[in-house]
Design an enzyme around this catalytic site. Structure first.
Site: not given
Ligand code: MRU
Length: 356
Positions: A54, A89, A202, A242, A253
């Site tokens: 995010a 997104r 991830q 996010d 996530k």
């Molecule tokens: O789909 P992504 O990889 O962008 O999702 C990221 C996450 O869900 C992270 O936990 C969140 O953005 C925090 S990043 C510091």
């Protein structure tokens, strides 16, 4: 953070007017930097998850606007860049937070002033992200210190994390991982349980980061966390987010919610690392947060190999909602909050910037 012994940010302006990003789709196999020249290219990089997480999505969007202004600074170009970047997104609110901040600054300015102002503002958003994450790290490290005090000598604090909320998801430091870096700097012993985080894995990014910093960690499949908690092998869960609704519900996530349920059942504290740029005060509760539905092929294939044929129906929600009642506290750059309502809303809104 350090990559092969050199300090790097995930996104940085180059002297030739391009923006350098890490192509996260190449990690952990290869550390590759790509240079982005236009706002369109930046929108594509966000959509394709070359940049992700995010806070980093927010900073990347701001740089996207700056690139558009460097090329053509009229109202049409500003509106087009903002619309295109906003469409990349849906769940991470930092994207909209950063775009609103850029628009509020740039709209009242004359065309001639926009390119320079946009560049400075994107740099400010990046720098503030770093400072904010460092502050989150300080607060979270104090929490880890408390847990370490309950351990016998030489025993590590076991932290479970989901997805990647490390420095790769931000400009530097990360959110959920920032407390881990700072705790380690203070000489505390930690061990991290890294959820694999299917389908995009991830967790591989998190493991890569931890390896780079020399921090002990163990990768686990997404369903292992509850079992480890039952065995007393998890002292605390720290995740990123996010979007956080005004009532404290958290979108993060997919799979975060199940970790929070397991944590509650096993009396394991569950903390969310929250930069205030991730709070959406316009959304009352998690029910109203838009959850990204991603391409089913991410599930159908494993490392490019088809596991399910294309005729197989797949559901692939990218995020889920963890209710505030399951959350022990929020680690923010303004300190540790037990409730989100402890924050002053006005102070966390993107500032209205007066025309120069
Ligand atoms: O789909 P992504 O990889 O962008 O999702 C990221 C996450 O869900 C992270 O936990 C969140 O953005 C925090 S990043 C510091």
């Amino acid at each position: 953070m350090q990559v092969n012994g050199h300090h790097q940010r995930t996104i940085q302006a180059r002297t030739d007017g391009r923006i350098s990003i890490i192509d996260q789709t190449c990690l952990p196999q290869a550390y590759t930097r790509v240079s982005i020249q236009t706002s369109d290219e930046m929108a594509r990089a966000i959509r394709n998850m070359q940049v992700r997480g995010a806070p980093l999505i927010g900073a990347a969007a701001a740089w996207g606007v700056a690139l558009a202004m460097a090329e053509q600074a009229d109202d049409e170009s500003l509106a087009k860049a903002i619309a295109e970047l906003a469409n990349t997104r849906p769940t991470a609110v930092n994207l909209h937070w950063a775009l609103k901040r850029m628009q509020t600054l740039l709209q009242p300015l004359s065309e001639i002033k926009r390119a320079e102002a946009a560049w400075k503002e994107a740099q400010a958003i990046s720098d503030e992200d770093v400072a904010s994450n460092r502050a989150i790290g300080e607060t979270g490290a104090a929490l880890i210190e408390e847990l370490a005090a309950e351990k016998s000598d030489g025993e590590a604090v076991n932290i479970l994390t989901h997805c990647n909320a490390g420095w790769l998801g931000t400009v530097d430091y990360g959110t959920a991982l920032a407390p881990i870096w700072l705790a380690t700097e203070r000489g505390l012993k930690v061990h991290v349980w890294v959820d694999e985080t299917r389908p995009r894995c991830q967790g591989a990014l998190t493991a890569w980061e931890l390896r780079q910093q020399g921090i002990p960690h163990t990768v686990i499949v997404d369903n292992a966390g509850g079992h480890l908690m039952q065995q007393g092998k998890v002292d605390v869960v720290i995740v990123g987010c996010d979007r956080v609704a005004a009532n404290g519900d958290v979108a993060n996530k997919i799979g975060t919610y199940l970790k929070a349920l397991a944590a509650r059942d096993n009396n394991v504290p569950f903390f969310v690392a929250v930069p205030t740029s991730t709070i959406d005060w316009d959304i009352e509760s998690g029910e109203d947060i838009l959850i990204e539905e991603r391409n089913g092929d991410e599930v159908r294939q494993l490392n490019g190999v088809e596991v399910y044929p294309s005729v197989t129906e797949v559901s692939n929600p990218g995020f889920d909602i963890t209710r505030t009642r399951l959350i022990t506290g929020y680690i923010s750059e303004r300190g540790l909050l037990r409730k989100l309502s402890d924050l002053d809303v006005e102070e966390t809104e993107p500032a209205e910037v007066a025309a120069a």
